[in-house]
Design a protein around this motif. Sequence first.
Motif, PDB file in Angstrom:
ATOM      1  N   ALA A 290      -0.182   4.517   5.345  1.00 25.07           N
ATOM      2  CA  ALA A 290      -0.606   3.148   4.927  1.00 25.07           C
ATOM      3  C   ALA A 290      -0.751   2.158   6.257  1.00 25.07           C
ATOM      4  O   ALA A 290      -1.642   1.218   6.103  1.00 25.07           O
ATOM      5  CB  ALA A 290       0.387   2.569   3.892  1.00 25.07           C
TER       6      ALA A 290
ATOM      7  N   THR B 257      -1.646  13.029   2.903  1.00 23.78           N
ATOM      8  CA  THR B 257      -1.299  12.507   1.571  1.00 23.78           C
ATOM      9  C   THR B 257      -0.329  13.163   0.987  1.00 23.78           C
ATOM     10  O   THR B 257       0.309  12.994  -0.214  1.00 23.78           O
ATOM     11  CB  THR B 257      -2.531  12.067   0.947  1.00 23.78           C
ATOM     12  OG1 THR B 257      -3.269  13.169   0.595  1.00 23.78           O
ATOM     13  CG2 THR B 257      -3.125  10.831   1.642  1.00 23.78           C
TER      14      THR B 257
ATOM     15  N   CYS C  26     -17.126   7.020   4.801  1.00 28.35           N
ATOM     16  CA  CYS C  26     -15.987   7.929   4.248  1.00 28.35           C
ATOM     17  C   CYS C  26     -16.898   9.065   3.755  1.00 28.35           C
ATOM     18  O   CYS C  26     -17.783   9.224   2.917  1.00 28.35           O
ATOM     19  CB  CYS C  26     -15.385   7.211   3.121  1.00 28.35           C
ATOM     20  SG  CYS C  26     -14.445   5.997   3.737  1.00 28.35           S
TER      21      CYS C  26
ATOM     22  N   LEU D 159       0.712   4.317  -2.803  1.00 24.85           N
ATOM     23  CA  LEU D 159       0.695   5.667  -2.298  1.00 24.85           C
ATOM     24  C   LEU D 159       1.964   6.518  -2.967  1.00 24.85           C
ATOM     25  O   LEU D 159       1.673   7.531  -3.630  1.00 24.85           O
ATOM     26  CB  LEU D 159       0.490   6.148  -1.054  1.00 24.85           C
ATOM     27  CG  LEU D 159      -0.642   5.448  -0.217  1.00 24.85           C
ATOM     28  CD1 LEU D 159      -0.710   5.584   1.229  1.00 24.85           C
ATOM     29  CD2 LEU D 159      -1.917   6.163  -0.828  1.00 24.85           C
TER      30      LEU D 159
ATOM     31  N   LYS E 228       3.580   8.982   3.810  1.00 30.96           N
ATOM     32  CA  LYS E 228       2.885   7.828   3.350  1.00 30.96           C
ATOM     33  C   LYS E 228       2.872   6.378   4.062  1.00 30.96           C
ATOM     34  O   LYS E 228       1.944   5.744   3.897  1.00 30.96           O
ATOM     35  CB  LYS E 228       2.933   7.795   1.815  1.00 30.96           C
ATOM     36  CG  LYS E 228       2.392   8.996   1.054  1.00 30.96           C
ATOM     37  CD  LYS E 228       2.702   9.135  -0.374  1.00 30.96           C
ATOM     38  CE  LYS E 228       1.989  10.179  -1.031  1.00 30.96           C
ATOM     39  NZ  LYS E 228       2.265  10.396  -2.453  1.00 30.96           N
TER      40      LYS E 228
ATOM     41  N   ARG F 185     -10.739   1.375   0.005  1.00 30.00           N
ATOM     42  CA  ARG F 185     -10.384   0.422   0.940  1.00 30.00           C
ATOM     43  C   ARG F 185     -11.174   0.330   2.337  1.00 30.00           C
ATOM     44  O   ARG F 185     -11.657  -0.497   2.739  1.00 30.00           O
ATOM     45  CB  ARG F 185      -9.156   0.477   1.300  1.00 30.00           C
ATOM     46  CG  ARG F 185      -7.989   0.019  -0.084  1.00 30.00           C
ATOM     47  CD  ARG F 185      -6.567  -0.069   0.352  1.00 30.00           C
ATOM     48  NE  ARG F 185      -6.295  -1.042   1.623  1.00 30.00           N
ATOM     49  CZ  ARG F 185      -5.327  -2.104   1.614  1.00 30.00           C
ATOM     50  NH1 ARG F 185      -4.457  -1.988   0.686  1.00 30.00           N
ATOM     51  NH2 ARG F 185      -5.347  -2.936   2.745  1.00 30.00           N
ATOM     52  N   LEU F 186     -11.446   1.725   2.707  1.00 27.93           N
ATOM     53  CA  LEU F 186     -11.888   1.454   4.150  1.00 27.93           C
ATOM     54  C   LEU F 186     -13.436   1.604   3.924  1.00 27.93           C
ATOM     55  O   LEU F 186     -14.135   0.889   4.750  1.00 27.93           O
ATOM     56  CB  LEU F 186     -11.576   3.155   4.675  1.00 27.93           C
ATOM     57  CG  LEU F 186     -10.154   3.310   5.090  1.00 27.93           C
ATOM     58  CD1 LEU F 186     -10.014   4.783   5.684  1.00 27.93           C
ATOM     59  CD2 LEU F 186      -9.881   2.124   6.345  1.00 27.93           C
TER      60      LEU F 186
ATOM     61  N   LEU G 184      -7.497   5.017  -0.650  1.00 28.35           N
ATOM     62  CA  LEU G 184      -7.762   4.789   0.688  1.00 28.35           C
ATOM     63  C   LEU G 184      -9.339   4.656   1.081  1.00 28.35           C
ATOM     64  O   LEU G 184      -9.695   3.966   1.675  1.00 28.35           O
ATOM     65  CB  LEU G 184      -6.939   5.755   1.569  1.00 28.35           C
ATOM     66  CG  LEU G 184      -5.296   5.890   1.405  1.00 28.35           C
ATOM     67  CD1 LEU G 184      -4.745   6.728   2.153  1.00 28.35           C
ATOM     68  CD2 LEU G 184      -4.777   4.369   1.565  1.00 28.35           C
TER      69      LEU G 184
ATOM     70  N   CYS H 112      -4.712   9.717  -3.923  1.00 27.01           N
ATOM     71  CA  CYS H 112      -4.371   8.795  -2.737  1.00 27.01           C
ATOM     72  C   CYS H 112      -5.656   8.742  -1.923  1.00 27.01           C
ATOM     73  O   CYS H 112      -5.841   7.521  -1.587  1.00 27.01           O
ATOM     74  CB  CYS H 112      -3.311   9.497  -1.836  1.00 27.01           C
ATOM     75  SG  CYS H 112      -1.615   9.671  -2.754  1.00 27.01           S
ATOM     76  N   GLN H 113      -6.385   9.611  -1.609  1.00 25.36           N
ATOM     77  CA  GLN H 113      -7.410   9.674  -0.674  1.00 25.36           C
ATOM     78  C   GLN H 113      -8.493   8.837  -1.262  1.00 25.36           C
ATOM     79  O   GLN H 113      -9.231   8.123  -0.635  1.00 25.36           O
ATOM     80  CB  GLN H 113      -7.901  10.986  -0.237  1.00 25.36           C
ATOM     81  CG  GLN H 113      -6.907  11.713   0.540  1.00 25.36           C
ATOM     82  CD  GLN H 113      -7.207  12.995   1.169  1.00 25.36           C
ATOM     83  OE1 GLN H 113      -8.513  13.427   0.981  1.00 25.36           O
ATOM     84  NE2 GLN H 113      -6.406  14.018   1.207  1.00 25.36           N
TER      85      GLN H 113
ATOM     86  N   VAL I 173      -4.221   2.789   7.835  1.00 23.76           N
ATOM     87  CA  VAL I 173      -5.332   2.002   7.211  1.00 23.76           C
ATOM     88  C   VAL I 173      -5.300   0.417   7.237  1.00 23.76           C
ATOM     89  O   VAL I 173      -6.314  -0.060   7.483  1.00 23.76           O
ATOM     90  CB  VAL I 173      -5.379   2.221   5.554  1.00 23.76           C
ATOM     91  CG1 VAL I 173      -6.200   1.391   4.738  1.00 23.76           C
ATOM     92  CG2 VAL I 173      -5.434   3.906   5.444  1.00 23.76           C
TER      93      VAL I 173
ATOM     94  N   LEU J  48       0.711  -1.106   0.192  1.00 25.58           N
ATOM     95  CA  LEU J  48      -0.213  -0.082   0.042  1.00 25.58           C
ATOM     96  C   LEU J  48       0.812   1.161  -0.267  1.00 25.58           C
ATOM     97  O   LEU J  48       0.542   2.218  -0.644  1.00 25.58           O
ATOM     98  CB  LEU J  48      -1.059   0.003   1.178  1.00 25.58           C
ATOM     99  CG  LEU J  48      -1.917   1.237   1.424  1.00 25.58           C
ATOM    100  CD1 LEU J  48      -2.797   1.240  -0.023  1.00 25.58           C
ATOM    101  CD2 LEU J  48      -2.634   1.057   2.431  1.00 25.58           C
TER     102      LEU J  48
END
Length: 377
Positions: free
Chosen positions: A105, A67, A39, A11, A101, A31-32, A28, A24-25, A108, A7
Motif C-alpha cells: 500500500a 500480495t 499495467c 488489502l 500488504k 488505482r495505478l 491496485l 488485490c492486484q 502505491v 488502502l
Amino acid sequence: MSEVLALTKELVMRPSVTPDDAGCQELLAGRLARAGFACESLRFGAVDNLWATHGEGGPVLVLLGHTDVVPPGPRETWASDPFVPEVRDGRLYGRGTADMKGSVAAFVVAMERFVAAHPDHRGTVALLLTSDEEGDAIDGVRRVAQVFRERGQRIDWCITGEPSSSSRLGDLVRVGRRGSLSATLLVRGIQGHVAYPEKARNPVHAALPALAELTARSWDEGFESFPPTSLQVSNVQAGTGAGNVIPGEFTVHFNLRYNPHWDASRLESTIESMLARHGLDFDIGWHRSGEPFHTPEGPLRAAAREVLARMTGSEPEESTGGGTSDARFIAPLGAQCIEIGPVNASIHQVDEHVAVADLEALPGIYQALIEHLLTPA
C-alpha cells in the motif's frame, strides 16, 4: 484516516492466502492506471503477477512486493478476525499488515504522489507484485524474471518492501541475502531383524558418519557482511514403527544457507562426492530456492542511507542476514537490490500487526527514495 492506512485495510480484507490474490492486484492496478501507469497482468497457473510502469528508458527502478499471505491458523487464536483489519492501541492488526500488504500500500501511495509531483521524471518507475512469494515461488517473480530476460527488460535498481526493520522503522536495510539449497537424501540398506544384523544392512548406521561430517564441517569463514555458510538437518525418517526391525531406508532432509563463496552446483557436487566417499547407496534430490546476491556500494545503498538517516534520525545497519526474498530472482538480471520495510517482530504470527505511525511514514520514505534516484540532483 490516512490514505495508506485505508488502502492497507482494503488489502487485508481480501483473504489472499498463497497463491490466491483475492483481487488485490486488480484493485491496485485500477488505482495505478488512473495515475497514468501502464499495467500488465502476468498470470501463470494459479499465480497472479502485476507489472506497472511509468516513464520510459533508464534508469529503471522497481518496487517489488507480494500480495499473498501465509494462512492465519485457527481464527479463535486471534484477538480479532485476521481478515478484518482493526486498529488497537496505535497498531493495525490483521494477516499481512507487516508482511507485506502495508509496504505494498505504501508503494502505491508513494508512486501516485511521485508521478503527480514529477510527471516528466527521468527513467522508469515500476511496481512488480506477485501472489506466490509465501508459497513455492515457481510461477511468481521467478517466472516473471524469465519473461523479463527473454524480453531484454532492463532493471537497474530494486527496492523490496519485505519487513526488514528490527526494532524501529528504518533501523536496518538489507543489502544482500544468502542462497538457499534444500536436499532430500535417501540412503538404502537391507531390512532385517535386529537380532540378525549380519543378514541386514542398516542405512542409519551407514549414513551417520557422513551426516556427522556434513554437520561438523566449517564451510567457510563468511563473505564480507555475510555470515558463514550453515547446514541444518530439518527432518529424518526411518523404520517401520516396530522396535525389532532394521529399516531398509533412511531419509534425511537438510538445508544450506550459503554466502557468495559458493553456488548451488558446487555445493551439490561437493556433498555428493562426500556421500560417495562414505560408500553409501543413495539418491539425493535438490531444490534450489535461489542463489545469494550482494549489492555493492553504489547509488542505491547511498540513497538508502541518506533517506533513512534524514527521515528516521540515524543511519541504518546494512545487513545480509535473514532468509530469502523474491529479490533473489531480480538480482541475476543485473539489478542492485535492497530491502526496506516495517518492523518484522510479528510476521507470520497470530495477531500480526504494524504500528500505524510506521505505516504512515512508509510512503514518505519510498517517495524520497524514488525522488533521490529518478529526479535530477
